[in-house]
Write a protein that holds these residues in place. Structure first.
Motif, mmCIF file in Angstrom:
data_model
loop_
_atom_site.group_PDB
_atom_site.id
_atom_site.type_symbol
_atom_site.label_atom_id
_atom_site.label_comp_id
_atom_site.label_asym_id
_atom_site.label_seq_id
_atom_site.Cartn_x
_atom_site.Cartn_y
_atom_site.Cartn_z
ATOM 1 N N MET A 88 0.850 -1.185 0.000
ATOM 2 C CA MET A 88 0.000 0.000 0.000
ATOM 3 C C MET A 88 0.886 1.235 0.000
ATOM 4 O O MET A 88 1.859 1.315 0.763
ATOM 5 N N ILE A 89 0.562 2.195 -0.854
ATOM 6 C CA ILE A 89 1.405 3.378 -0.997
ATOM 7 C C ILE A 89 0.972 4.436 0.013
ATOM 8 O O ILE A 89 -0.145 4.967 -0.073
ATOM 9 N N GLU A 90 1.846 4.715 0.958
ATOM 10 C CA GLU A 90 1.575 5.755 1.941
ATOM 11 C C GLU A 90 1.984 7.121 1.389
ATOM 12 O O GLU A 90 1.293 8.119 1.577
ATOM 13 N N SER A 91 3.115 7.170 0.701
ATOM 14 C CA SER A 91 3.571 8.390 0.032
ATOM 15 C C SER A 91 4.452 7.992 -1.147
ATOM 16 O O SER A 91 5.037 6.915 -1.161
ATOM 17 N N GLY A 92 4.536 8.892 -2.137
ATOM 18 C CA GLY A 92 5.347 8.613 -3.321
ATOM 19 C C GLY A 92 4.520 8.106 -4.486
ATOM 20 O O GLY A 92 3.296 8.086 -4.447
ATOM 21 N N ARG A 93 5.212 7.669 -5.555
ATOM 22 C CA ARG A 93 4.546 7.168 -6.753
ATOM 23 C C ARG A 93 5.330 5.993 -7.313
ATOM 24 O O ARG A 93 6.565 5.952 -7.223
ATOM 25 N N VAL A 94 4.614 5.039 -7.931
ATOM 26 C CA VAL A 94 5.265 3.883 -8.529
ATOM 27 C C VAL A 94 4.733 3.630 -9.934
ATOM 28 O O VAL A 94 3.652 4.098 -10.298
ATOM 29 N N LYS A 95 5.517 2.890 -10.695
ATOM 30 C CA LYS A 95 5.143 2.501 -12.056
ATOM 31 C C LYS A 95 5.006 0.986 -12.103
ATOM 32 O O LYS A 95 5.901 0.262 -11.672
ATOM 33 N N VAL A 96 3.865 0.509 -12.623
ATOM 34 C CA VAL A 96 3.619 -0.925 -12.788
ATOM 35 C C VAL A 96 3.750 -1.238 -14.278
ATOM 36 O O VAL A 96 3.084 -0.614 -15.108
ATOM 37 N N PHE A 97 4.595 -2.212 -14.630
ATOM 38 C CA PHE A 97 4.849 -2.459 -16.048
ATOM 39 C C PHE A 97 5.258 -3.913 -16.292
ATOM 40 O O PHE A 97 5.624 -4.639 -15.366
ATOM 41 N N ILE A 98 5.167 -4.309 -17.552
ATOM 42 C CA ILE A 98 5.704 -5.590 -18.000
ATOM 43 C C ILE A 98 6.762 -5.294 -19.058
ATOM 44 O O ILE A 98 6.662 -4.304 -19.786
ATOM 45 N N GLY A 99 7.792 -6.136 -19.116
ATOM 46 C CA GLY A 99 8.871 -5.883 -20.064
ATOM 47 C C GLY A 99 9.372 -7.155 -20.697
ATOM 48 O O GLY A 99 8.940 -8.253 -20.357
ATOM 49 N N ASP A 100 10.311 -6.982 -21.645
ATOM 50 C CA ASP A 100 10.916 -8.151 -22.285
ATOM 51 C C ASP A 100 12.433 -8.096 -22.124
ATOM 52 O O ASP A 100 12.979 -7.160 -21.531
ATOM 53 N N GLU A 101 13.110 -9.087 -22.667
ATOM 54 C CA GLU A 101 14.562 -9.186 -22.503
ATOM 55 C C GLU A 101 15.304 -8.076 -23.224
ATOM 56 O O GLU A 101 16.471 -7.794 -22.922
ATOM 57 N N ASP A 102 14.659 -7.428 -24.211
ATOM 58 C CA ASP A 102 15.309 -6.357 -24.971
ATOM 59 C C ASP A 102 15.151 -4.994 -24.300
ATOM 60 O O ASP A 102 15.574 -3.978 -24.854
ATOM 61 N N GLY A 103 14.501 -4.963 -23.131
ATOM 62 C CA GLY A 103 14.344 -3.706 -22.421
ATOM 63 C C GLY A 103 13.093 -2.928 -22.780
ATOM 64 O O GLY A 103 12.865 -1.840 -22.243
ATOM 65 N N ARG A 104 12.300 -3.459 -23.688
ATOM 66 C CA ARG A 104 11.042 -2.778 -24.029
ATOM 67 C C ARG A 104 10.020 -3.029 -22.931
ATOM 68 O O ARG A 104 10.009 -4.098 -22.316
ATOM 69 N N GLU A 105 9.168 -2.050 -22.708
ATOM 70 C CA GLU A 105 8.179 -2.206 -21.639
ATOM 71 C C GLU A 105 6.836 -1.586 -22.014
ATOM 72 O O GLU A 105 6.750 -0.694 -22.857
ATOM 73 N N ILE A 106 5.802 -2.119 -21.387
ATOM 74 C CA ILE A 106 4.459 -1.547 -21.490
ATOM 75 C C ILE A 106 4.050 -1.134 -20.080
ATOM 76 O O ILE A 106 4.046 -1.966 -19.155
ATOM 77 N N ILE A 107 3.733 0.144 -19.905
ATOM 78 C CA ILE A 107 3.306 0.637 -18.595
ATOM 79 C C ILE A 107 1.829 0.308 -18.409
ATOM 80 O O ILE A 107 0.980 0.718 -19.206
ATOM 81 N N LEU A 108 1.536 -0.459 -17.377
ATOM 82 C CA LEU A 108 0.155 -0.845 -17.104
ATOM 83 C C LEU A 108 -0.564 0.194 -16.258
ATOM 84 O O LEU A 108 -1.750 0.458 -16.448
ATOM 85 N N LYS A 109 0.161 0.788 -15.312
ATOM 86 C CA LYS A 109 -0.488 1.707 -14.388
ATOM 87 C C LYS A 109 0.553 2.571 -13.696
ATOM 88 O O LYS A 109 1.666 2.128 -13.422
ATOM 89 N N LEU A 110 0.165 3.801 -13.395
ATOM 90 C CA LEU A 110 0.945 4.687 -12.542
ATOM 91 C C LEU A 110 0.125 4.897 -11.277
ATOM 92 O O LEU A 110 -1.043 5.290 -11.349
ATOM 93 N N LEU A 111 0.706 4.600 -10.121
ATOM 94 C CA LEU A 111 -0.047 4.617 -8.866
ATOM 95 C C LEU A 111 0.573 5.585 -7.869
ATOM 96 O O LEU A 111 1.799 5.713 -7.788
ATOM 97 N N GLY A 112 -0.300 6.244 -7.090
ATOM 98 C CA GLY A 112 0.159 7.183 -6.072
ATOM 99 C C GLY A 112 -0.418 6.855 -4.705
ATOM 100 O O GLY A 112 -0.949 5.752 -4.493
ATOM 101 N N PRO A 113 -0.318 7.781 -3.760
ATOM 102 C CA PRO A 113 -0.778 7.546 -2.383
ATOM 103 C C PRO A 113 -2.208 7.022 -2.309
ATOM 104 O O PRO A 113 -3.104 7.526 -2.985
ATOM 105 N N GLY A 114 -2.395 5.980 -1.490
ATOM 106 C CA GLY A 114 -3.721 5.395 -1.307
ATOM 107 C C GLY A 114 -3.988 4.203 -2.191
ATOM 108 O O GLY A 114 -4.913 3.433 -1.939
ATOM 109 N N HIS A 115 -3.178 4.024 -3.250
ATOM 110 C CA HIS A 115 -3.345 2.851 -4.101
ATOM 111 C C HIS A 115 -2.533 1.681 -3.548
ATOM 112 O O HIS A 115 -1.663 1.872 -2.702
#
Length: 257
Positions: A88-115
Motif C-alpha cells: 500500500m502506498i503511503e507516500s510517493g509514486r510507482v510505475k507498474v509495467f511488464i517488459g521483455d529481454e530487450d528492455g522494451r516495456e508496457i506501462i500498465l499503471k501509474l499509482l500514487g498515495p492510497g493505491h
C-alpha cells in the motif's frame, strides 16, 4: 594453576551502573520518538483509499503492516518472482509495467498515495505478473498473506474494500484492452491523456509528469509516433504542452487524424 580474578571496585561498579542507566534512557528516548500506531493512523487519514476506513480498521492495518522506504527508481517487485505480499502506498509514486529481454516495456499503471499493488500474488501466491519501480522516493506499507488474513479476521470490511478496488481494476483492464484492440495509435494517445487528466483550477491537466517515451510505453507505440501525435493535437488547439506538463484545452480530443 587457577586464574586470579580481581574483585570489581566500587568505582568500577558505579561506572558500569551509570553507563547501563544511560543506555536504558537512550533506548527509551528512541522508542518514544517513534510515531505510535494511533499517531500514524491519523497520518493515513489523508490518503484517499484509507479515508474509507475507521480508526479501528486503520489501527489494525498499521499494527500488522511493515513500513518500508524506497529511494527514487528502486525496484520493488520483479515480474515472475514469487511473492505473497500486498503493498500500500503511503507516500510517493510507482510505475507498474511488464517488459521483455530487450528492455522494451508496457506501462500498465501509474499509482500514487492510497493505491495498492501486489494483491494477486498475495491472494493466490503465484509469481508476480508485473514489475514495479518507484518514480520518486516512496513509503510503502507491506502486508503479507498471513497478515492480510489476520486483518480480515479483525476488521472484515477491509476485504470488501479491497474487492471493490479489484473489480474496478478489472473494468479498467477491459476498457484498456478494448482501446488497444479497436483504436489506432492516435486514438490510444488521446484516450490515455483523458484518462490521466484531472481538474486543476478549472483546467484539465495530465497529473503525471510524463515523458513522450512514458506515453509511448503506455499505448504500445514508438516515441517518434507519440511526438507527432502530440504536435498535431497541439497545432490543432486541443492541448498545450510545456516541458512535461500537458493541459487539455478541448476535451473532445479526436480519435484519429
Amino acid at each position: 594453576m587457577g586464574r586470579n580474578y580481581r574483585t570489581p571496585t566500587v568505582g568500577c561498579l558505579k561506572r558500569l551502573t551509570i553507563k547501563g542507566f544511560q543506555e536504558i534512557l537512550a533506548a527509551m528516548a528512541t522508542h518514544n520518538s517513534k510515531p505510535q500506531v494511533g499517531e500514524r493512523t491519523q497520518a493515513l487519514k489523508a490518503v484517499p483509499f484509507f479515508t474509507q476506513m475507521n480508526d479501528q480498521e486503520l489501527d489494525v492495518i498499521r499494527s500488522l503492516a511493515i513500513e518500508k522506504s524506497y529511494p527514487k527508481n528502486a525496484v520493488v517487485l520483479t515480474e515472475g518472482e514469487i511473492g505473497d505480499s500486498l503493498y500500500m502506498i503511503e507516500s510517493g509514486r510507482v510505475k507498474v509495467f511488464i517488459g521483455d529481454e530487450d528492455g522494451r516495456e508496457i506501462i500498465l499503471k501509474l499509482l500514487g498515495p492510497g493505491h495498492f499493488f501486489g494483491e494477486m500474488a498475495m491472494i493466490d501466491q503465484q509469481p508476480r505478473s508485473a514489475s514495479v519501480t518507484t518514480q520518486e522516493a516512496s513509503t510503502l506499507l507491506v502486508l503479507t498473506h498471513a497478515a492480510f488474513e489476520a486483518c480480515v479476521e479483525r476488521a472484515p470490511r477491509i476485504a470488501n474494500m479491497v474487492l471493490r478496488v479489484l473489480a474496478q481494476r478489472v473494468r479498467e483492464a477491459d476498457r484498456k484492452i478494448g482501446t488497444l484492440a479497436l483504436m489506432d495509435v492516435y486514438g490510444r494517445v488521446a484516450s490515455t491523456l483523458l484518462e490521466l487528466a484531472v481538474n486543476k483550477n478549472g483546467q484539465l491537466v495530465v497529473s503525471e509528469k510524463l515523458s513522450q517515451q512514458d506515453i509511448a510505453n503506455m499505448v504500445g507505440a514508438s516515441r517518434e509516433m507519440v511526438n507527432r501525435i502530440l504536435k498535431d493535437l497541439s497545432d490543432r488547439g486541443f492541448i498545450s504542452v510545456e516541458s512535461k506538463s500537458i493541459t487539455i484545452i478541448n476535451r473532445e480530443l479526436p480519435p484519429s487524424l
